[in-house]
Design an enzyme around this catalytic site. Structure first.
Site, PDB file in Angstrom:
ATOM      1  N   GLY A  37       0.704  -1.347   0.038  1.00 31.73           N
ATOM      2  CA  GLY A  37       0.086   0.079  -0.063  1.00 31.73           C
ATOM      3  C   GLY A  37       1.368   0.994   0.124  1.00 31.73           C
ATOM      4  N   HIS A  38       2.049   0.990   0.697  1.00 30.40           N
ATOM      5  CA  HIS A  38       2.419   2.633   1.190  1.00 30.40           C
ATOM      6  C   HIS A  38       3.476   2.239   1.573  1.00 30.40           C
ATOM      7  CE1 HIS A  38      -1.484   2.980   3.524  1.00 30.40           C
ATOM      8  NE2 HIS A  38       0.221   2.543   4.317  1.00 30.40           N
ATOM      9  N   LEU A  39       4.917   2.945   1.384  1.00 30.79           N
ATOM     10  CA  LEU A  39       6.103   3.297   2.264  1.00 30.79           C
ATOM     11  C   LEU A  39       6.763   1.987   2.296  1.00 30.79           C
ATOM     12  CD1 LEU A  39       4.559   5.269   5.182  1.00 30.79           C
ATOM     13  CD2 LEU A  39       5.912   6.289   3.190  1.00 30.79           C
TER      14      LEU A  39
END
Length: 296
Positions: free
Chosen positions: A208-210
Protein backbone atom coordinates in the site's frame (compact mmCIF):
# COMPACT_ATOMS: atom_id res chain seq x y z
CA UNK A 1 5.45 -34.21 -34.22
CA UNK A 2 4.85 -34.18 -30.49
CA UNK A 3 5.98 -31.35 -28.23
CA UNK A 4 5.40 -32.43 -24.65
CA UNK A 5 6.09 -31.46 -21.04
CA UNK A 6 7.21 -34.53 -19.13
CA UNK A 7 6.24 -34.69 -15.43
CA UNK A 8 9.05 -35.54 -13.04
CA UNK A 9 8.06 -36.51 -9.50
CA UNK A 10 11.41 -35.50 -8.03
CA UNK A 11 10.90 -33.40 -4.89
CA UNK A 12 11.14 -29.64 -5.27
CA UNK A 13 12.99 -27.52 -2.75
CA UNK A 14 11.69 -24.14 -3.92
CA UNK A 15 10.02 -23.68 -0.57
CA UNK A 16 7.95 -21.72 0.41
CA UNK A 17 6.89 -20.68 -3.10
CA UNK A 18 5.63 -24.16 -3.99
CA UNK A 19 4.26 -24.94 -0.53
CA UNK A 20 0.60 -25.72 -1.07
CA UNK A 21 0.71 -25.67 -4.87
CA UNK A 22 2.53 -27.22 -7.78
CA UNK A 23 5.39 -25.57 -9.61
CA UNK A 24 3.20 -25.61 -12.74
CA UNK A 25 0.75 -23.26 -10.96
CA UNK A 26 3.36 -20.72 -9.86
CA UNK A 27 2.94 -17.37 -11.59
CA UNK A 28 6.08 -16.04 -13.27
CA UNK A 29 6.81 -13.66 -16.15
CA UNK A 30 3.14 -12.95 -16.91
CA UNK A 31 1.54 -16.41 -16.66
CA UNK A 32 1.64 -19.76 -14.88
CA UNK A 33 4.89 -21.68 -15.23
CA UNK A 34 3.33 -24.57 -17.16
CA UNK A 35 1.81 -22.11 -19.64
CA UNK A 36 5.18 -20.40 -20.03
CA UNK A 37 6.81 -23.73 -20.88
CA UNK A 38 4.06 -24.56 -23.36
CA UNK A 39 4.53 -21.18 -25.07
CA UNK A 40 8.24 -21.91 -25.45
CA UNK A 41 7.48 -25.22 -27.13
CA UNK A 42 4.91 -23.62 -29.45
CA UNK A 43 7.34 -20.91 -30.58
CA UNK A 44 10.05 -23.33 -31.67
CA UNK A 45 11.28 -23.42 -35.24
CA UNK A 46 9.38 -26.32 -36.88
CA UNK A 47 11.19 -29.65 -36.60
CA UNK A 48 10.39 -33.22 -37.74
CA UNK A 49 11.58 -34.50 -34.36
CA UNK A 50 9.49 -34.93 -31.25
CA UNK A 51 10.57 -32.53 -28.50
CA UNK A 52 10.32 -33.23 -24.78
CA UNK A 53 10.96 -30.93 -21.82
CA UNK A 54 10.90 -31.76 -18.13
CA UNK A 55 8.01 -30.04 -16.38
CA UNK A 56 10.42 -28.76 -13.72
CA UNK A 57 12.96 -27.37 -16.19
CA UNK A 58 13.33 -23.95 -17.78
CA UNK A 59 14.50 -24.17 -21.40
CA UNK A 60 13.78 -21.03 -23.50
CA UNK A 61 12.41 -21.52 -27.00
CA UNK A 62 15.59 -20.37 -28.74
CA UNK A 63 17.57 -23.12 -27.02
CA UNK A 64 14.93 -25.71 -27.87
CA UNK A 65 15.22 -24.64 -31.51
CA UNK A 66 19.01 -24.97 -31.35
CA UNK A 67 18.65 -28.43 -29.84
CA UNK A 68 16.53 -29.57 -32.80
CA UNK A 69 18.36 -27.60 -35.49
CA UNK A 70 20.55 -30.42 -36.84
CA UNK A 71 17.72 -32.93 -37.09
CA UNK A 72 19.51 -35.50 -34.93
CA UNK A 73 18.68 -36.87 -31.51
CA UNK A 74 20.12 -34.51 -28.90
CA UNK A 75 19.63 -33.82 -25.20
CA UNK A 76 20.53 -30.99 -22.82
CA UNK A 77 22.13 -32.42 -19.69
CA UNK A 78 22.94 -30.33 -16.61
CA UNK A 79 26.01 -30.63 -14.37
CA UNK A 80 24.17 -33.08 -12.11
CA UNK A 81 23.67 -35.43 -15.07
CA UNK A 82 19.93 -34.73 -15.32
CA UNK A 83 18.36 -34.50 -18.76
CA UNK A 84 16.34 -31.29 -19.10
CA UNK A 85 15.12 -31.52 -22.70
CA UNK A 86 15.61 -33.84 -25.65
CA UNK A 87 14.64 -34.42 -29.27
CA UNK A 88 13.62 -37.84 -30.54
CA UNK A 89 13.32 -40.82 -28.28
CA UNK A 90 10.18 -41.14 -26.20
CA UNK A 91 8.51 -39.45 -23.24
CA UNK A 92 10.48 -41.85 -21.04
CA UNK A 93 13.81 -40.40 -22.17
CA UNK A 94 16.23 -39.76 -25.02
CA UNK A 95 17.00 -42.31 -27.72
CA UNK A 96 20.00 -44.60 -27.24
CA UNK A 97 21.92 -42.76 -29.97
CA UNK A 98 21.14 -39.32 -28.52
CA UNK A 99 24.02 -36.83 -28.35
CA UNK A 100 24.34 -35.29 -24.87
CA UNK A 101 25.04 -31.57 -24.84
CA UNK A 102 25.86 -29.46 -21.78
CA UNK A 103 22.82 -27.40 -20.89
CA UNK A 104 23.40 -23.66 -21.57
CA UNK A 105 23.47 -21.43 -18.51
CA UNK A 106 20.00 -20.12 -19.37
CA UNK A 107 18.59 -23.66 -19.13
CA UNK A 108 18.21 -25.19 -15.68
CA UNK A 109 16.08 -27.31 -13.40
CA UNK A 110 13.89 -25.37 -10.96
CA UNK A 111 15.02 -26.48 -7.51
CA UNK A 112 15.38 -23.41 -5.26
CA UNK A 113 13.20 -20.29 -4.91
CA UNK A 114 15.61 -17.92 -6.64
CA UNK A 115 15.45 -20.10 -9.77
CA UNK A 116 11.97 -18.66 -10.38
CA UNK A 117 13.43 -15.18 -10.04
CA UNK A 118 15.96 -16.09 -12.74
CA UNK A 119 13.14 -17.26 -15.04
CA UNK A 120 11.28 -14.00 -14.44
CA UNK A 121 14.39 -11.94 -15.21
CA UNK A 122 14.91 -13.84 -18.45
CA UNK A 123 11.32 -13.47 -19.68
CA UNK A 124 10.71 -9.85 -18.68
CA UNK A 125 14.20 -8.81 -19.75
CA UNK A 126 13.35 -9.87 -23.29
CA UNK A 127 10.19 -7.84 -23.78
CA UNK A 128 10.58 -6.33 -27.23
CA UNK A 129 7.48 -4.16 -27.58
CA UNK A 130 5.15 -2.10 -25.43
CA UNK A 131 1.64 -3.46 -24.97
CA UNK A 132 -0.60 -0.89 -23.32
CA UNK A 133 -4.14 -2.03 -22.56
CA UNK A 134 -4.64 0.09 -19.44
CA UNK A 135 -4.46 3.77 -18.55
CA UNK A 136 -1.30 5.84 -18.11
CA UNK A 137 -2.18 9.08 -16.32
CA UNK A 138 -0.44 12.37 -16.95
CA UNK A 139 2.64 12.62 -14.78
CA UNK A 140 3.68 8.97 -15.12
CA UNK A 141 6.97 8.32 -16.91
CA UNK A 142 8.10 5.16 -18.71
CA UNK A 143 11.71 4.40 -19.64
CA UNK A 144 11.79 0.83 -20.92
CA UNK A 145 9.39 -1.73 -22.33
CA UNK A 146 6.02 -2.02 -20.61
CA UNK A 147 3.16 -4.49 -20.71
CA UNK A 148 0.17 -2.89 -18.98
CA UNK A 149 -2.89 -5.10 -18.62
CA UNK A 150 -6.54 -4.27 -19.15
CA UNK A 151 -8.13 -2.17 -16.44
CA UNK A 152 -4.78 -1.29 -14.87
CA UNK A 153 -3.82 2.31 -14.09
CA UNK A 154 -0.50 4.08 -13.69
CA UNK A 155 -1.22 7.09 -11.50
CA UNK A 156 0.70 10.40 -11.47
CA UNK A 157 4.25 10.22 -10.17
CA UNK A 158 4.88 6.63 -11.25
CA UNK A 159 8.35 6.13 -12.72
CA UNK A 160 9.10 2.88 -14.55
CA UNK A 161 12.72 2.20 -15.48
CA UNK A 162 13.60 -0.95 -17.40
CA UNK A 163 11.29 -3.71 -18.60
CA UNK A 164 8.16 -4.19 -16.51
CA UNK A 165 5.17 -6.53 -16.94
CA UNK A 166 1.96 -5.47 -15.17
CA UNK A 167 -1.18 -7.60 -15.27
CA UNK A 168 -4.87 -6.73 -15.40
CA UNK A 169 -6.82 -4.64 -12.88
CA UNK A 170 -3.76 -3.29 -11.07
CA UNK A 171 -3.46 0.07 -9.33
CA UNK A 172 0.09 1.43 -9.55
CA UNK A 173 0.98 4.63 -7.70
CA UNK A 174 0.81 7.44 -7.08
CA UNK A 175 4.48 8.30 -6.65
CA UNK A 176 6.12 4.89 -6.86
CA UNK A 177 9.27 3.58 -8.55
CA UNK A 178 9.35 0.27 -10.43
CA UNK A 179 12.57 -0.86 -12.03
CA UNK A 180 14.60 -3.80 -13.22
CA UNK A 181 12.95 -6.82 -14.78
CA UNK A 182 9.86 -6.74 -12.60
CA UNK A 183 6.61 -8.65 -13.16
CA UNK A 184 3.44 -7.74 -11.27
CA UNK A 185 0.43 -10.05 -11.47
CA UNK A 186 -3.28 -9.35 -11.90
CA UNK A 187 -5.09 -7.41 -9.21
CA UNK A 188 -2.04 -5.99 -7.46
CA UNK A 189 -1.75 -2.65 -5.69
CA UNK A 190 1.61 -0.87 -5.61
CA UNK A 191 1.00 2.40 -3.81
CA UNK A 192 2.37 5.66 -2.49
CA UNK A 193 6.17 5.87 -2.07
CA UNK A 194 6.76 2.18 -2.82
CA UNK A 195 9.82 0.95 -4.73
CA UNK A 196 9.86 -2.43 -6.47
CA UNK A 197 13.11 -3.53 -8.05
CA UNK A 198 13.80 -6.65 -10.13
CA UNK A 199 11.08 -8.66 -8.41
CA UNK A 200 8.37 -11.23 -9.06
CA UNK A 201 5.10 -10.06 -7.51
CA UNK A 202 2.35 -12.63 -7.88
CA UNK A 203 -1.36 -11.85 -8.41
CA UNK A 204 -3.34 -10.16 -5.67
CA UNK A 205 -0.33 -8.82 -3.75
CA UNK A 206 -0.52 -5.37 -2.17
CA UNK A 207 2.16 -2.92 -1.05
CA UNK A 208 0.00 0.00 0.00
CA UNK A 209 2.65 2.55 0.91
CA UNK A 210 6.18 3.31 2.11
CA UNK A 211 7.74 -0.09 1.33
CA UNK A 212 10.74 -1.49 -0.56
CA UNK A 213 10.73 -4.80 -2.41
CA UNK A 214 14.05 -5.63 -4.06
CA UNK A 215 15.14 -8.82 -5.87
CA UNK A 216 12.30 -10.68 -4.17
CA UNK A 217 9.55 -13.20 -4.86
CA UNK A 218 6.21 -12.29 -3.33
CA UNK A 219 3.41 -14.87 -3.22
CA UNK A 220 -0.22 -14.42 -4.18
CA UNK A 221 -2.49 -12.26 -2.01
CA UNK A 222 0.38 -11.22 0.24
CA UNK A 223 0.12 -7.82 1.92
CA UNK A 224 2.99 -5.58 3.03
CA UNK A 225 2.20 -3.38 5.99
CA UNK A 226 3.43 0.20 5.65
CA UNK A 227 7.19 0.48 5.95
CA UNK A 228 7.98 -3.17 5.15
CA UNK A 229 11.53 -3.41 3.80
CA UNK A 230 13.20 -6.37 2.09
CA UNK A 231 16.97 -5.99 2.41
CA UNK A 232 18.79 -7.46 -0.58
CA UNK A 233 22.51 -6.73 -0.03
CA UNK A 234 24.98 -7.98 2.57
CA UNK A 235 27.17 -5.40 4.30
CA UNK A 236 30.31 -7.30 3.23
CA UNK A 237 29.20 -7.41 -0.42
CA UNK A 238 29.46 -11.21 -0.56
CA UNK A 239 26.90 -13.46 -2.22
CA UNK A 240 23.71 -13.87 -0.26
CA UNK A 241 23.09 -17.23 1.37
CA UNK A 242 19.83 -18.96 2.18
CA UNK A 243 18.84 -22.12 4.05
CA UNK A 244 17.15 -24.81 1.98
CA UNK A 245 16.24 -28.09 3.69
CA UNK A 246 18.53 -27.30 6.64
CA UNK A 247 21.52 -26.59 4.37
CA UNK A 248 23.00 -23.10 4.02
CA UNK A 249 23.44 -22.47 0.30
CA UNK A 250 25.38 -19.84 -1.61
CA UNK A 251 22.71 -18.39 -3.91
CA UNK A 252 25.26 -16.99 -6.36
CA UNK A 253 23.49 -13.64 -6.06
CA UNK A 254 24.94 -10.49 -4.55
CA UNK A 255 21.42 -9.04 -4.63
CA UNK A 256 18.67 -11.25 -3.22
CA UNK A 257 15.74 -10.15 -1.11
CA UNK A 258 12.88 -12.11 0.46
CA UNK A 259 11.08 -15.20 -0.80
CA UNK A 260 7.55 -15.08 0.55
CA UNK A 261 4.70 -17.57 0.10
CA UNK A 262 1.02 -16.90 -0.53
CA UNK A 263 -1.30 -15.06 1.88
CA UNK A 264 1.42 -13.59 4.09
CA UNK A 265 0.77 -10.37 6.02
CA UNK A 266 3.58 -8.24 7.38
CA UNK A 267 3.12 -5.77 10.21
CA UNK A 268 4.08 -2.14 9.74
CA UNK A 269 7.82 -1.44 9.74
CA UNK A 270 8.79 -5.08 9.25
CA UNK A 271 12.41 -5.52 8.15
CA UNK A 272 13.47 -8.72 6.38
CA UNK A 273 17.10 -9.80 6.09
CA UNK A 274 18.46 -10.80 2.64
CA UNK A 275 17.70 -14.33 1.47
CA UNK A 276 15.07 -15.00 4.16
CA UNK A 277 11.85 -16.86 3.51
CA UNK A 278 8.35 -16.66 4.97
CA UNK A 279 5.97 -19.59 4.62
CA UNK A 280 2.39 -19.18 3.33
CA UNK A 281 -0.26 -17.81 5.64
CA UNK A 282 2.11 -16.40 8.27
CA UNK A 283 2.27 -12.88 9.67
CA UNK A 284 4.77 -10.59 11.31
CA UNK A 285 4.07 -8.08 14.07
CA UNK A 286 4.70 -4.34 13.79
CA UNK A 287 8.41 -3.61 13.97
CA UNK A 288 9.51 -7.24 13.57
CA UNK A 289 12.98 -7.97 12.20
CA UNK A 290 13.03 -11.23 10.23
CA UNK A 291 16.53 -12.60 10.79
CA UNK A 292 15.67 -16.26 10.14
CA UNK A 293 13.19 -18.07 7.93
CA UNK A 294 9.65 -18.01 9.28
CA UNK A 295 8.00 -21.44 9.16
CA UNK A 296 4.72 -22.70 10.64
Amino acid sequence: MERLLIPHPTPLTCEPITTGKELADCWVGGCRFAELQTRCLSRMVPTPLSVYVRSDAWVPCEYLSELAADGIHCAYVNEAGETLAWTGGTADGPAADSVSLPAPAACFKITVPWDLLAVNEYVVGRLENDEINGEICDGARIEGRLHLGAGSRLLPGVFIEGNVWIGDQCKIGPNCYIRGNTAIGDGCHIGQAVEVKNSLVMPGASFGHLSYCGDSIIGENTNFGAGTITANFRHDGANNRSIVEAELLDTGRRKLGAMIGDNVHTGINTSIYPGRKIWPGLSTRPGDVVQRDLKP
